[in-house]
Motif scaffolding. Structure first.
Motif, short mmCIF file in Angstrom:
data_model
loop_
_atom_site.label_atom_id
_atom_site.label_comp_id
_atom_site.label_asym_id
_atom_site.label_seq_id
_atom_site.Cartn_x
_atom_site.Cartn_y
_atom_site.Cartn_z
N THR A 156 0.83 -1.21 0.00
CA THR A 156 0.00 0.00 0.00
C THR A 156 0.86 1.26 0.00
O THR A 156 1.96 1.28 0.53
CB THR A 156 -1.02 0.08 1.16
N VAL A 197 -2.33 2.13 -8.89
CA VAL A 197 -1.50 2.68 -7.83
C VAL A 197 -0.15 3.13 -8.40
O VAL A 197 0.46 4.08 -7.91
CB VAL A 197 -1.29 1.64 -6.71
N LEU A 239 -6.93 8.70 -3.56
CA LEU A 239 -7.30 8.14 -2.26
C LEU A 239 -8.55 8.78 -1.71
O LEU A 239 -9.46 8.11 -1.23
CB LEU A 239 -6.15 8.30 -1.27
N TYR A 277 -10.42 5.14 -3.91
CA TYR A 277 -9.11 4.66 -4.35
C TYR A 277 -9.21 3.69 -5.53
O TYR A 277 -9.78 4.02 -6.57
CB TYR A 277 -8.39 4.05 -3.14
N ASP A 278 -8.69 2.45 -5.39
CA ASP A 278 -8.65 1.52 -6.51
C ASP A 278 -9.98 0.85 -6.80
O ASP A 278 -10.12 0.13 -7.78
CB ASP A 278 -7.57 0.46 -6.28
#
Length: 409
Positions: free
Chosen positions: A106, A132, A143, A337-338
């Motif tokens: 992360t 990322v 994020l 985020y992802d």
């Protein structure tokens, strides 16, 4: 070889490292974990030494409720960044004592590489999603909403430049202050320092391929999947056997308004389906003693997802991969985020639909499920399931043994 595996995040961030830890232990390596205290009992039960880092995250789940993004002032973000960097330098240093290599997962692992430098040992950065890592072929995962001043229509490289600036703005001063205190030179690019020019990508190449050629020498190992042999609870077995396949609803560590449980029950009924609702960190409930909806806690997703008609979830990397591997159609409701990447990949692959990133209504959820429950979507999901690999953690363990013979990057 003694390996430290370190992360800060929810179960979706921790579980892949647990999978890798068990693979490393199976080939005779010693492993330690540094992770949030929420997972202490689980990791202790596996006999893996754990150094807890930071506060419990479960109590913060409400900050990520669908449609209710966190609103933090710049000063609050600065204070949080300084606190997390200080905690990392202290805690990871303790956890890494005597280790031969550090693996950090992360993007918020700010201190791990600096500590590896001080110790003179190799360091590996791992991402669980392609977005990322910088590439001209995709935009960065954001994020939190509002953390970019570049419009979504901007060139991808421009957006990555802005992303790097944000890393420097948030963490540069705190990181360099601590680096100087341990005799290291300051860094000018925090993101590149954390990621290195040879990061690893622990994601399935069918579901989340790295867009070669890129600016980084990315090693894609495949997703790190934790085998789960737990039997399903008797109550769940009885529910599954009492009718046609139900629809699973679960949002993991995401927060959610309590009325969402009732929306889920109403949606399933409108479609003539039964529902399985996972309480998750939001503590969702069906709102009454419903015979056509079963509320559950954590269970074996690998076993359950093979027996449901569809999986409705938040778009975490682990849940998306588990559902794809089980051949279950998906509705993804991304928040952070992802998760937006995984929702789009589910749509692109024909595995289901990407719901807008807002609290679903009965109408929006019904529409999404009507599409996802079509026979052609189920057939496509079954075909893709045969392509999803299960050996990512094993491959990564072998790579780490090889990396330990090399000098730190």
């Amino acid at each position: 070889m003694r390996v430290l595996l370190s992360t800060i995040g929810s179960r979706g961030d921790v579980q892949p490292l647990v999978a890798l830890a068990l693979q490393l232990r199976a080939i005779g390596q010693e492993v330690r974990l540094c992770a949030p205290p929420d997972f202490r009992d689980w990791i202790d039960s596996l006999g893996i030494p754990l150094t807890p880092i930071g506060p419990e995250l479960r109590n913060m789940a409400a900050l990520s409720s669908p449609g209710m993004p966190p609103q933090l002032s710049p000063e609050h973000r600065r204070q949080m960044a300084e606190a997390t960097v200080a905690t990392q330098f202290k805690t990871i240093a303790e956890a890494a004592r005597g280790c031969d290599i550090i693996v950090a997962a992360t993007a918020l692992q700010i201190a791990a590489r600096s500590l590896a430098e001080v110790m003179g040992i190799p360091y590996v950065f791992v991402a669980y999603c392609p977005t990322v890592l910088p590439s001209p072929y995709h935009a960065p995962a954001i994020l939190l909403p509002g953390q970019t001043s570049v419009p979504e229509t901007a060139d991808k490289r421009e957006r990555w430049t802005e992303n790097a600036r944000r890393f420097n703005e948030a963490f540069g001063a705190a990181l360099n202050s601590h680096r100087l205190s341990v005799g290291l030179a300051p860094v000018s690019d925090v993101r590149s320092h954390i990621f290195t020019d040879q990061p690893w990508l622990a994601a399935d190449p069918t579901l989340a391929p790295w867009p070669e050629p890129g600016d980084l020498a990315v090693l894609q190992t495949g997703a790190w999947l934790l085998p789960d042999e737990r039997p399903l609870p008797p109550e769940l077995e009885r529910f599954l056997g009492a009718g046609e396949a139900p629809v699973y609803f679960g949002f993991g560590s995401m927060g959610a308004p309590q009325e969402l449980g009732q929306v889920i029950v109403q949606t399933a009924r409108e479609l003539g389906r039964r529902a399985i609702l996972s309480r998750g960190w939001a503590g969702l409930s069906a709102g009454g003693d419903e015979t056509d909806c079963l509320v559950i806690d954590d269970v074996n997703h690998q076993a359950l997802f093979r027996r449901v008609a569809a999986v409705v979830h938040h778009g975490g990397a682990g849940t998306t991969t588990a559902a794809a591997r089980a051949g279950a159609p998906q509705v993804v409701i991304p928040q952070l985020y992802d998760q937006h990447y995984w929702a789009e990949r589910v749509r692109q692959l024909g595995l289901g639909i990407a719901h807008p990133p807002a609290t679903p209504t009965r109408e929006s959820l019904t529409s999404a499920l009507k599409h996802t429950l079509q026979p052609d979507v189920a057939a496509r999901a079954q075909r893709i399931a045969t392509l999803v690999r299960s050996d990512g953690a094993q491959a990564a363990a072998q790579c780490l043994v090889a990396a330990n013979t090399q000098k730190p990057s």
